[in-house]
Scaffold this active site. Structure first.
Site, PDB file in Angstrom:
ATOM      1  N   LYS A  76      25.421  22.312  -6.492  1.00  0.00           N
ATOM      2  CA  LYS A  76      24.808  23.007  -5.353  1.00  0.00           C
ATOM      3  C   LYS A  76      24.186  24.325  -5.820  1.00  0.00           C
ATOM      4  O   LYS A  76      24.789  25.021  -6.645  1.00  0.00           O
ATOM      5  CB  LYS A  76      25.887  23.262  -4.301  1.00  0.00           C
ATOM      6  CG  LYS A  76      25.393  23.819  -2.970  1.00  0.00           C
ATOM      7  CD  LYS A  76      26.559  23.977  -1.977  1.00  0.00           C
ATOM      8  CE  LYS A  76      26.094  24.397  -0.593  1.00  0.00           C
ATOM      9  NZ  LYS A  76      27.216  24.510   0.364  1.00  0.00           N
ATOM     10  N   SER A 151      26.328  22.173   4.785  1.00  0.00           N
ATOM     11  CA  SER A 151      25.218  22.712   4.034  1.00  0.00           C
ATOM     12  C   SER A 151      25.024  22.060   2.669  1.00  0.00           C
ATOM     13  O   SER A 151      23.938  22.176   2.101  1.00  0.00           O
ATOM     14  CB  SER A 151      25.429  24.207   3.831  1.00  0.00           C
ATOM     15  OG  SER A 151      26.572  24.445   3.025  1.00  0.00           O
ATOM     16  N   SER A 175      31.094  22.189   5.174  1.00  0.00           N
ATOM     17  CA  SER A 175      29.892  21.946   4.378  1.00  0.00           C
ATOM     18  C   SER A 175      30.055  20.984   3.214  1.00  0.00           C
ATOM     19  O   SER A 175      29.066  20.604   2.594  1.00  0.00           O
ATOM     20  CB  SER A 175      29.336  23.274   3.851  1.00  0.00           C
ATOM     21  OG  SER A 175      28.659  23.952   4.870  1.00  0.00           O
TER      22      SER A 175
END
Lengths: 485, 489
Positions: A76, A151, A175
Site C-alpha cells: 500500500k 482504503s 481498511s
C-alpha cells in the site's frame, strides 16, 4: 509449469525453495500480469527494475531459510519506502520520496522479500471504496464496475488479480478487512501495537494498524510473522516475544467458544449476509466449536464514536502537510497564511478536507467535551463490552461488511452511507483488538462476502487457527476471470 | 541589619496601586538530545544541522520520550519543593506556523509532570515565598529568520523539538525587584541541579510575564495582560514598569483593561497589543495518541531525590553556621554553585570571614571587569587562599595585598613568590620601625610642633611619610602605635 501467480504465497515459497521457480522468473511473471492489468489502476508506482535486480541477487545467492525467500511484494502506498515515491494517495505528497523505510516494510525485506510497487489507496486511507485517491479509483477484479473496497483498495485489487503474491494494508476502521471481503481474500487487522506504525503515513494514530492481505490463512500467518514485532521507535508498540504464527497454525478448534453478538444483525442487511453468517456458524459448530450468544451493547455507538475520534486525530496528524518542508506547495499565496490555504486547498481532496473539518470542529473549545471527550468515554465502554465478553468466549464471529462490493460512484455523494460500510469493523479498532476477515461465500450476484473473526488482544494465533479450520471446510474458491487482460 | 519596608506601588491620582505579576518561565532542559528525538541540542550549530526526520515532522515519524529530559524535569520539580506527579500526559497544542513542523507542539496540558511547589526569595524586607503552580515538559519550536532575505523568511529547525520546562508561578510577585530575585533564584536552583544552563543570551531561559494592577488593599485581581517571550531580566523589569503604568492610566481614566497578549518592544521601551482575547488561538489540545501517558515509579523519584546536590537555601544556612558569615555574604556566595565551590575551597585554606570579604570585593570586581565567570577565574582558589592567609598573618597589609593581587593576575604566580621576590613583606620589627619613624619626626620638626599645638590632622601626614619611606611595607597598625607614642613624648 502452470501459472505460478495464481498460487498461494505458501505454495510459491515452496516452489522457490525446491527451485521449481527462480525469484527472477517469479518477478517477471508478476510484472507481466501488472503490465496487462493497467485498467485496474491498482498501482501508483512500480519498481520493476529494482525488483528484478533484487530477484537476481537472490537467485545468485539464495537464502531459503527466510520466511519470504525471493518474494516480490507490492505494498500500500501509505508505507514510506526508501527512495521510492510515497503518495498516500494524495496530491499533497505527489512528489514525496522518503529517505527512510517504514519498520513494517523493512521487516518484510529483512525476511527475504523485495518491493514490486506501491499500491493505490484512498487519500490518507480515508475512504471505503478507493474512490478518494488522487490517482484515480481502483477497479475490483470481481467486476469492472465494482469498487475494490477501501482504503486498501489497490492492495485488495492487486492481490485478487494475481498482481502480487500477498500484500499489506493498513486498517484504521476496516481498511484491510472490508476490501478483503469485497475481493474474496483474507485480511487481518492485528492487535493495536503488534506492528510498528513508524514510517506509515498517519491517519488516526490511536487506531491505525498495519496488517497482511493474502489469498489464504496460512499466507496470512506467514506475512504477519514477517511484518510484526516490537519497535522502540514507536511508543505504542507492544514489547513481546515474536510468535511463529505459520508454524503454530492448527486446524483443531474443538471446544472453542465462539461468541455471536446480537447487535451485529442490523436493519436492511441483505439476506445473503445473514445466510452467510448462519453458514459460518454451522461450519464452526460442525468442527466442534461451541456457539454462545453474546451482547456488545455499545456497538451502535461505535460508528459515531469512530467518526469523532478518527477525524480529530487526523486533523492534527495532517497539519504537517503545509507546503513548508516537503510535498506539494502552491505557487500562489502572498504570505504564509495564504500559502497554507492554497497549498492545502489544492493538495487535499474533498474527503480529506471533510474529515479535517470534522476533526477540527470536535476538538474546538466549547465542543471538546461534548464530542471528543464523550467519544473517548464511549470508546472505553465499547472496549469494556469486548473485555467482558472475552471472559466467556475465545473469539467472536460476525459478518465483515453489511454488503458485498458496490458500484463505482454509487455512494460517492452520500458520505454517511459510505461510512456505514465500516459498521462491523470499526468497533474492533476502537477496542484495539485483532480481527480477521475471511472469504466465506458469494451473494446472488456472485460477489464475494467475508466473515469476521474477532479475537482477544494478542490472540492472533487463535483467530488464525479458527480461520484455518474454517477455510478448509468452507469450500469457497475465488473464481475471478481475468477480463482485463 | 535593619529591614527595609516593601514599597513598590504606582501612585495614581486616585490612589496607590499594587502590581501583581506571575511568570511563565521557559527553561531549556540540559540534555544531549531533544525531547522526542535523538538530535543534538548543542547551541550555535549551522542552521538545520541538528534536525532529525522527527523534528522536521516527516510523514510517519513518531516521537519517543527522552528519559533524561523526564529525569531533569523531576529533578527541577524536587528542587522547587514541588509535588511530582506519577502520572502525566502529553498533549498536542495545535496551531500553524512555519517554524512548527508538526503543526502542533507536544506539551502537557491537564496533567503536568510537576505540581505545586515554592521558591524562597531573599528581599531587603525579609524573605518571601513565591508559589509555583506547575512545571510541565514541552517541545521548543524552530526559529523563523525574517531578515536574511527581503522577500523570503528562512526557517532554522535546530531548536525544534528541544525540551523546555515551562515553570508557571502563582501571581505572587509584586515588583520588578521581586521578578529579578525570582528569576535569579530559579536560575540558580536549576544551575545547581544541572537541569538548565540558564543562559538568557542564548535563549535557554525566557519568560512570558503576566501583569495586572489593583488598588492597594484590594482582594480581587485586576484584568491581566500577558507579555510574551521576554528574554532578559532587564527587559522584564522594563516591560512590567511600562505595563503597570499603562494599566493604571487606563483605570484612572475610567477605561477597561482588555485581557490580551502583548509584545515588549525593546527599542521603544513599550508593550504593544499582539492579539486580543477574542483573537486568541483555539489550540484544540488533546492527548497525543502517539505517546502513552507518562507513568513514573515512586522509586525513580526517590532515587533522584537522593542524588540531588545541596541547593542554595540549604547551603546558605550552612555557610552562616559553619563559616560565620552574615546572611548577605552567604546569599551572595551561594548564588552560583561555582562561586560557592570556589569559596569553600578558599575557606578551607584560609580565614573564612576574610576570604568572604576579599572574594566579594577584589575578586568579584576583577571578574566583573573582565566579564568572566568564576569558573574561568585567572586566579585559582588555592592562590587566592594564600593571599588571604598572608593578609591574615600580617605578612602583608591590605594595601600591599591589592598590589600582589594585580601581579598575580598578570603573572599567574603564587602570592608567596611575588611577596618574596618583590620584597613586599610587611615591616613589622618595632625596633626598626621606631628608628625609621624617629628619623622622620626629626626631619619634620616644624610639623611635629604644629601637631603638638593641636593640629592633629597632621597625623595622616606622618603615616604617609612612613609609608613612603618604607615603600608601603610598614605594618600600618604598628606604625600607628609607634607614631602615637613618639608624638606624645
Amino acid at each position: 509449469m502452470a501459472d505460478i501467480t495464481n498460487q498461494s504465497l505458501n505454495e510459491i515459497i515452496e516452489n522457490i525453495k525446491t527451485k521449481k521457480v527462480s525469484s527472477t522468473d517469479l518477478t517477471k511473471a508478476y510484472i507481466k500480469n501488472i503490465e496487462s492489468a493497467k485498467k485496474l489502476n491498482a498501482f501508483v508506482t512500480t519498481t520493476f527494475d529494482q525488483a528484478l535486480d533484487k530477484a537476481k541477487q537472490f537467485d545468485n545467492k539464495p537464502n531459503f531459510n527466510q520466511l519470504l525467500p525471493g518474494i516480490p511484494l507490492a505494498v500500500k502506498d501509505l508505507f514510506c519506502t526508501e527512495n521510492t515515491k510515497t503518495t498516500a494517495g494524495s496530491n499533497i505528497l505527489n512528489n514525496f520520496i522518503p529517505s527512510y523505510e517504514s519498520t513494517v516494510t523493512k521487516n518484510l525485506w529483512n525476511n527475504g522479500s523485495f518491493l514490486l510497487g506501491k499500491l493505490n489507496c484512498d487519500e490518507f486511507a480515508m475512504g471505503s471504496s478507493n474512490e478518494t485517491s488522487h490517482y484515480g479509483n481502483v477497479i475490483n477484479p470481481v467486476g469492472d464496475q465494482l469498487v475494490p473496497g477501501g482504503s486498501s483498495g489497490g492492495s485488495s485489487s492487486a492481490l485478487a488479480a494475481d498482481l502480487t503474491p500477498a500484500t499489506i494494508g493498513t486498517d484504521t476502521g476496516g481498511s484491510i478487512r472490508q476490501p478483503a471481503s469485497f475481493t474474496g481474500t483474507v485480511g487481518l487487522k492485528p492487535t493495536y501495537g503488534l506492528c510498528s506504525r513508524w514510517g506509515i503515513v498517519a491517519f488516526a494514530s490511536s487506531l491505525d494498524q498495519a496488517g497482511p492481505m493474502t489469498k489464504t490463512i496460512k499466507d496470512c500467518a506467514i506475512m504477519l510473522e514477517s511484518m510484526s514485532g516490537f519497535d522502540e521507535k514507536d511508543s505504542t508498540s507492544i514489547n513481546k516475544k515474536k510468535e511463529q504464527y505459520s508454524k503454530n497454525l492448527k486446524d483443531n478448534i474443538k471446544g472453542l467458544k465462539i461468541g455471536i453478538p446480537k447487535e451485529y444483525r442490523v436493519d436492511n442487511m441483505p439476506k445473503e449476509v445473514d445466510e452467510l453468517w448462519e453458514k459460518g456458524k454451522k461450519i464452526l459448530k460442525d468442527l466442534g466449536a461451541q456457539l454462545i450468544d453474546i451482547s456488545l451493547p455499545h456497538t451502535k455507538y461505535a460508528l459515531p464514536t469512530y467518526y469523532i475520534v478518527a477525524p480529530a486525530e487526523a486533523s492534527s496528524n495532517l497539519a504537517r502537510y503545509d507546503g513548508v518542508r516537503y510535498g506539494y506547495r502552491s505557487k500562489q499565496g502572498k504570505d504564509l497564511i495564504e500559502m497554507y490555504e492554497k497549498t492545502r486547498s489544492e493538495g487535499f481532496g474533498d474527503e480529506v478536507k471533510r474529515r479535517i473539518l470534522i476533526g477540527t470542529y470536535v476538538l474546538s473549545s466549547g465542543y471538546y467535551d461534548a464530542y471528543y471527550l464523550k467519544a473517548q468515554k464511549v470508546r472505553q465502554l465499547i472496549k469494556k463490552d469486548f473485555d467482558d465478553s472475552f471472559t466467556k468466549i475465545d473469539a467472536i464471529l460476525t459478518p465483515s461488511t453489511p454488503s458485498s462490493a458496490f458500484k463505482i460512484g454509487e455512494k460517492t455523494n452520500d458520505p454517511v452511507s459510505m461510512y456505514l460500510n465500516d459498521i462491523f469493523t470499526v468497533p474492533v479498532n476502537l477496542a484495539g483488538l485483532p480481527a480477521l476477515s475471511m472469504p466465506a461465500g458469494v451473494d446472488k450476484q456472485g460477489y464475494p462476502l467475508g466473515l469476521q473473526l474477532i479475537g482477544k488482544a494478542l490472540d492472533e494465533q487463535k483467530i488464525l487457527n479458527i480461520g484455518y479450520a474454517f477455510e478448509k471446510n468452507c469450500g469457497f474458491k475465488n473464481e475471478i476471470k481475468k477480463w482485463w487482460s | 541589619m535593619s529591614k527595609e519596608k516593601f514599597d513598590y506601588f504606582i501612585n495614581g491620582e486616585k490612589g496607590k496601586y499594587e502590581v501583581v505579576i506571575g511568570l511563565e518561565v521557559h527553561a531549556q532542559v540540559l540534555s544531549k538530545s531533544k525531547l522526542f528525538s535523538g538530535s543534538s541540542t548543542k547551541f550555535g550549530a549551522d542552521p538545520n544541522n541538528q534536525v532529525s526526520l522527527i523534528d522536521s515532522a516527516f510523514p510517519g515519524m513518531l516521537p519517543v520520550i527522552n528519559e533524561e529530559c523526564v529525569k531533569q524535569a523531576v529533578r527541577t520539580g524536587l528542587g522547587l519543593n514541588a509535588k511530582i506527579n506519577n502520572y502525566s500526559v502529553f498533549d498536542r497544542k495545535n496551531y500553524f506556523y512555519a517554524d512548527l513542523p508538526q503543526g502542533y507542539q507536544i506539551s502537557q496540558y491537564k496533567n503536568p509532570i510537576v505540581g505545586e511547589g515554592k521558591v524562597l526569595l531573599d528581599m531587603p524586607y525579609g524573605s518571601k515565598e513565591i508559589g509555583i503552580e506547575r512545571l510541565h515538559l514541552e517541545q521548543d519550536a524552530g526559529k523563523s529568520i525574517h531578515d536574511m532575505d527581503p522577500s523570503n523568511t528562512y526557517v532554522d529547525l535546530n531548536r525544534s523539538g528541544i525540551a523546555l520546562m515551562e515553570i508557571v508561578s502563582k501571581p505572587d510577585l509584586r515588583s520588578p525587584d521581586e521578578v529579578n530575585a525570582y528569576i535569579k533564584k530559579l536560575r540558580s536552583i536549576m544551575r545547581y541541579l544541572g537541569t538548565c544552563d540558564g543562559n538568557m543570551q542564548e535563549g535557554s531561559l525566557r519568560a512570558d510575564v503576566n501583569v495586572s494592577v489593583r488598588k492597594e488593599g484590594d482582594k480581587n485581581f485586576g484584568t491581566r495582560c500577558e507579555i510574551k517571550n521576554v528574554n532578559s531580566i532587564k527587559f522584564m523589569q522594563m516591560a512590567i514598569e511600562y505595563e503597570a503604568a499603562r494599566q493604571v492610566e487606563l483605570i484612572e481614566n475610567g477605561k477597561a483593561i482588555d485581557q490580551e497578549t502583548r509584545l515588549f518592544d525593546t527599542k521603544k521601551n513599550e508593550t504593544r497589543s499582539m492579539r486580543s482575547k477574542e483573537d486568541a488561538h483555539d489550540y484544540r489540545y488533546f492527548p497525543d495518541p502517539d505517546l502513552l501517558p507518562l507513568k513514573l515509579e515512586q522509586k525513580l523519584i526517590d532515587d533522584l531525590k537522593k542524588t540531588l546536590p545541596e541547593l542554595p537555601d540549604k547551603k546558605k544556612e550552612r555557610f552562616i553556621k559553619e563559616y560565620g558569615l552574615n546572611a548577605y555574604e552567604a546569599n551572595v556566595l551561594v548564588s552560583e554553585k561555582e562561586i560557592s565551590d570556589y569559596y569553600e575551597e578558599v575557606a578551607k585554606l584560609s580565614d573564612k570571614k576574610l576570604a568572604a570579604t576579599w572574594m566579594m570585593g577584589d575578586l568579584f570586581a576583577m571578574l566583573n571587569d573582565k566579564g568572566l565567570d568564576i569558573s574561568k577565574s585567572p586566579i585559582s582558589a588555592k592562590h587566592f587562599a594564600e593571599l588571604v592567609q598572608s593578609i591574615k598573618s600580617g605578612e602583608i597589609s591590605g594595601r600591599i595585598a591589592k598590589e600582589v593581587f594585580e601581579i598575580m593576575l598578570e603573572t599567574g604566580d603564587n602570592p608567596k613568590k611575588i611577596i618574596e621576590s618583590k620584597g613586599l613583606k610587611q615591616q613589622s620589627d618595632p625596633k626598626e620601625l621606631e628608628k625609621m619613624i624617629d628619623e622622620i619626626l626629626t626631619k619634620n620638626k616644624d610639623k611635629v610642633d604644629q601637631y603638638k599645638s593641636g593640629k592633629e590632622k597632621l597625623f595622616g601626614f606622618f603615616v604617609g611619610q612612613v609609608m613612603k619611606s618604607s615603600g608601603g611595607k610598614a605594618n600600618p597598625q604598628l606604625t600607628n602605635e609607634i607614631l602615637k607614642k613618639l608624638l606624645k613624648g
